[in-house]
Design an enzyme around this catalytic site. Structure first.
Site, short mmCIF file in Angstrom:
data_model
loop_
_atom_site.label_atom_id
_atom_site.label_comp_id
_atom_site.label_asym_id
_atom_site.label_seq_id
_atom_site.Cartn_x
_atom_site.Cartn_y
_atom_site.Cartn_z
N GLU A 25 3.29 -8.47 14.51
CA GLU A 25 2.39 -8.68 13.37
C GLU A 25 2.11 -10.15 13.20
O GLU A 25 2.93 -10.99 13.58
CB GLU A 25 3.06 -8.19 12.06
CG GLU A 25 2.92 -6.71 11.83
CD GLU A 25 3.56 -6.26 10.51
OE1 GLU A 25 4.18 -7.08 9.82
OE2 GLU A 25 3.40 -5.08 10.20
N ARG A 70 12.42 6.93 -1.78
CA ARG A 70 13.57 7.19 -2.68
C ARG A 70 13.27 6.61 -4.05
O ARG A 70 12.31 5.86 -4.22
CB ARG A 70 14.81 6.49 -2.12
CG ARG A 70 14.58 4.99 -2.00
CD ARG A 70 15.81 4.18 -1.61
NE ARG A 70 15.55 2.76 -1.70
CZ ARG A 70 15.05 2.00 -0.73
NH1 ARG A 70 14.76 2.53 0.43
NH2 ARG A 70 14.85 0.70 -0.94
N VAL A 81 16.22 0.84 -6.96
CA VAL A 81 17.05 0.13 -7.93
C VAL A 81 16.19 -0.34 -9.12
O VAL A 81 16.59 -0.20 -10.28
CB VAL A 81 17.74 -1.09 -7.27
CG1 VAL A 81 18.54 -1.88 -8.29
CG2 VAL A 81 18.63 -0.66 -6.10
C1 MV4 Z 1 6.81 -9.73 6.88
C2 MV4 Z 1 6.81 -11.06 6.37
C3 MV4 Z 1 5.78 -11.89 6.75
N1 MV4 Z 1 4.82 -11.45 7.60
N2 MV4 Z 1 5.82 -9.35 7.70
C4 MV4 Z 1 11.01 -8.45 4.98
C5 MV4 Z 1 11.49 -7.11 4.62
C6 MV4 Z 1 10.66 -6.15 5.39
N3 MV4 Z 1 10.21 -5.11 4.51
C7 MV4 Z 1 9.53 -6.94 5.93
N4 MV4 Z 1 9.72 -8.29 5.52
C8 MV4 Z 1 8.78 -9.23 5.76
N5 MV4 Z 1 7.77 -8.85 6.56
C9 MV4 Z 1 4.86 -10.21 8.06
N6 MV4 Z 1 3.92 -9.81 8.90
C10 MV4 Z 1 7.83 -11.43 5.53
C11 MV4 Z 1 8.84 -10.53 5.22
C12 MV4 Z 1 9.85 -11.04 4.36
C13 MV4 Z 1 9.99 -10.57 3.05
C14 MV4 Z 1 9.19 -9.57 2.52
C15 MV4 Z 1 9.34 -9.13 1.23
C16 MV4 Z 1 10.30 -9.71 0.42
C17 MV4 Z 1 11.08 -10.69 0.90
C18 MV4 Z 1 10.95 -11.14 2.20
C19 MV4 Z 1 11.76 -12.17 2.68
C20 MV4 Z 1 11.63 -12.60 3.95
C21 MV4 Z 1 10.68 -12.04 4.80
#
Ligand code: MV4
Length: 450
Positions: A200, A291, A294
């Protein structure tokens, strides 16, 4: 409706489910490990069954023991709470094979959303905006290189079987791509026994905005607005609020309606959360959680809808009585996750609670299963309780939160209360001006030590 519900969980969420059972007049069964004999959910349930020794794999994840507990007590449905078996499609199928209801989505939808590539493909097909990237698993380094050129760096490598931040690797430029792919592949294989990867565009510091949904599996589905969960540390959410400080009413309703329509097409059953990254006024689908979460009380406080009660009703086969126009948003709510951890080092701090005095008053809710004299066992997660505060405006909510945090007394163990007392006095937090990197930046610059 169900005759008796077995709650396959512990802690505050077991208590939360129990409360819904009591209001519906449905007898409840608590299960517990030998470490949880003195737990509040065991005391408050109508019946309880010990299902094994302290390690979760031998107790709260022990499917044969849970089936036996249903058999012994005559429970005809299981509520899995969050974590543990809540997103285990196989568990939901096994319960169905035994004529026991699973209070959650259909197994096919759990499985669909568990595969992050399939989930993203489905989201795109249903008209949700997705992050630019590969549309299927990566077959070779050469394919990855070609894709990376068309997407543009930085690139994020994710595992199809990952989620919640597990198995992610960044490549800032071409030279980093091959090494990042090979370590991502090795880690995914070891952690999930599935080394399928996808690429991505890496969004550097967006916000995390998620939309709560509820469907009856019969074609009706609604959204219950959004929560901003950007304040997190190592993928663990710390503070959640609704509405998102960066969204206006029109943007929220438009995205909410798009998500609700997608859930109608899926014939989604139960509660769910569709997670997005939000940057430059654009939403990008990330994952869907199948689900109760929290942070669901944030939504309950601003909608006055009992999500667990609705979840039980639709799982029992009832049609949704709520329509989208019945959902009215009022005011603002913030949730603080109070953990038994040192507020600077974040080391776990299990042990005996020597003093416990939760705050109260208008607009203050505490969801917790601890009590004065209770010993927090070392085997499970460190959540002590959730403080959820509501106000007519975000300003009133913050004012009330400051007061409630100052009133909260938990002694005998370290907790993250001091972190929240610091956060509610930070300008960026007061202004709602933060993103997913903010908290880790704050901690790295010694925000707590100063
Ligand atoms: C990402 C991103 C930046 N760009 N995808 C972290 C948890 C998982 N659900 C996917 N995550 C992320 N995906 C792209 N393409 C940054 C994160 C991410 C993040 C997302 C939501 C809340 C906190 C986070 C902390 C670090 C990275």
């Amino acid at each position: 409706m169900f005759d008796k519900i077995l709650i396959a969980n512990r802690g505050e969420i077991a208590l939360r489910v129990l409360r819904a059972c009591k209001e519906l007049g449905i007898p409840s069964v608590a299960v517990h490990s030998t470490a949880d004999e003195d737990a509040m959910h065991v005391r408050l349930a109508d019946e309880s069954v010990c299902i094994g020794p302290p390690p979760a794999r031998d107790s709260y994840l022990n499917i044969p023991a849970l089936l036996a507990a249903c058999e012994i007590t005559g429970a005809d449905a299981v509520h899995p709470g969050y974590g543990f078996l809540s997103e285990n499609a196989r568990f939901a199928e096994i319960l169905a094979d035994h004529n026991i209801g699973f209070i959650g989505p259909r197994p096919a939808h759990i499985r669909l959303m568990g595969d992050k590539i399939e989930a993203k493909r489905t989201a795109k097909r249903l008209g949700l905006p997705v992050i630019p990237g590969s549309e299927s698993g990566i077959a070779s380094d050469q394919e990855a290189t070609e894709l990376a050129h068309s997407i543009g760096f930085p690139i994020l490598i994710k595992a199809a079987a990952g989620g919640g931040g597990r198995g992610m690797h960044v490549a800032h430029r071409l030279e980093e791509l091959a090494p990042a792919l090979s370590s991502a592949r090795a880690q995914a294989k070891a952690a999930f026994a599935d080394d399928t990867l996808y690429l991505e565009k890496y969004l550097v510091c967006p916000r995390h905005v998620e939309i709560q949904v509820l469907g009856d599996g019969q074609g009706s589905a609604i959204h219950l607005g959004e929560r901003d969960c950007s304040l997190q540390r190592r993928y663990q959410k710390v503070w959640e609020e609704g509405r998102c400080p960066a969204l206006n009413e029109a943007a929220r309703n438009a995205m909410g309606e798009t998500v609700a329509q997608a859930m109608r097409e899926l014939q989604y059953l139960g509660v769910g959360t569709v997670e997005f990254l939000y940057e430059n006024a654009q939403f990008y689908f990330m994952e869907m959680n199948t689900r109760i979460q929290v942070e669901h009380p944030v939504t309950e406080m601003i909608t006055d809808i009992d999500l667990v009660l609705e979840q039980i009703r639709v799982a029992a086969g009832s049609q949704l009585e709520l329509t989208q126009s019945d959902v009215k948003f009022h005011g603002h709510a913030i949730e603080c996750r109070i953990n038994a951890e040192n507020p600077v080092s974040f080391h776990p701090s299990p042990g005996k609670i020597a003093q416990y005095h939760p705050p109260g008053g208008l607009g203050v809710r505490v969801d917790s299963a601890v009590y004065h004299g209770y010993s927090i066992p070392p085997y499970y997660d460190s959540l002590v309780g959730k403080l959820i505060v509501h106000g007519k405006t975000r300003g009133e909510c913050l004012m009330r939160l400051r007061r409630a945090l100052d009133e909260f007394v938990i002694e005998g163990i370290d907790t993250t209360l001091p972190l929240f007392r610091a956060l509610v006095r930070e300008k960026d937090i007061i202004d709602g001006d933060y993103h997913i990197c903010w908290l880790e930046d704050f901690l790295a610059r010694g925000g707590m030590a100063n």
